[in-house]
Design a protein around this motif. Structure first.
Motif: not given
Lengths: 179, 179
Positions: A35, A43, A81, B67-68, B84, B87, B91, B99, B164, B168, B171, B174-175
């Motif tokens: 993250p 990706l 994604q 995208v939402f 995805g 990107l 990348a 974005l 970002q 993070r 995330e 969440r983890q």
């Protein structure tokens, strides 16, 4: 080969065998991204990880978990994604790609579409004669997808066609309404 | 170059220029895929189309619409998968990827984050001294993203960093809760 798409952990599992014969686990793991990295880089890392697995195991077919917009809104976009990357990695090699729902995979492995992660892990270990389930859980889910794909065989191809026909009708109806 | 991800029509638009100088449209179109084809093939076609545009215009940076999950559930998964791919295409060439939300692009172009497609098309044509807006609307949206990206310049980089950092934190939280 089964792929359980995810941005932080993308499960991958390779299984060898055929319907009615013992199945063998060739490998299972998760492609991990941090993250801390930005989304495009994550990706790209998933693409590289999946490509490395496809290079290593040269599967005959790839089964990817079908992602739904309904559940877990906070992570679903990253999962979608990652699933797009998985589908492209397989399809651009000309491999047949199937999408299975989590319930289909669970039902194929455990007999119940509502089985929890522990049940899926337990049955994956039993089917493949392992001492313990593949870890992390995403790897076990990927293996379950691969087993599901082998066992569903031709039936799956017919289901996929029906799903594709349905998706096409939905899309045509949407186009007819304007974007 | 701006990319407005979509499965049936993926808008692409290339704009040359800098803040405070006149901008020039190099090209705008949509990469189209057919609902008759299956999903993996459509995603591969989108990858090829975007790669062809990147090869042709060799952009310094790529702006992709964020995208939402909230809106238009019937098409959001395909859109997320296409995003995805967009990107990854940018990348893996080492291009900076930004974005922008639809509101950010609309606000940059029209002054209002709630502008409709006609207003966006009108302002895109005016900014780039075109007789009419690029077509289809997805192409105009992609051009709007490219213009937005040029005009937001350094401010965008700071916003992206903040987004970002926030993603993070979400995330990591969440983890910490387990998957």
């Amino acid at each position: 080969m089964g792929i359980d798409p995810g941005l932080t952990r993308c499960g991958v599992g390779a299984v060898e065998g055929a319907i009615g014969r013992p199945l063998t686990l060739l490998g299972a793991d998760a492609v991990r991204t941090s993250p801390d990295d930005d989304l495009p880089q994550r990706l790209v890392a998933i693409e590289r990880g999946i490509d490395a697995w496809l290079d290593l195991h040269r599967p005959d077919a790839v089964a990817v978990e079908r992602v739904f917009a309904q559940h877990n809104l906070s992570t679903v976009m990253g999962t979608a994604q990652a699933s797009g990357i998985a589908l492209v990695c397989a399809a651009r090699r000309g491999l047949p790609v199937a999408l299975h729902t989590p319930s289909e995979a669970k039902a194929a492995i455990t007999g119940s579409g509502r089985a929890d992660k522990a049940q899926v892990g337990h049955m994956v270990a039993r089917i493949l004669r392992l001492d313990s389930p593949p870890k992390p859980a995403d790897a076990a889910d990927a293996v379950a997808l691969a087993v599901c794909h082998i066992w569903r065989g031709g039936a799956q191809a017919r289901v996929a066609q029906a799903q594709q026909d349905f998706a096409r009708k939905v899309e045509l109806a949407r186009q007819a309404r304007g974007r």
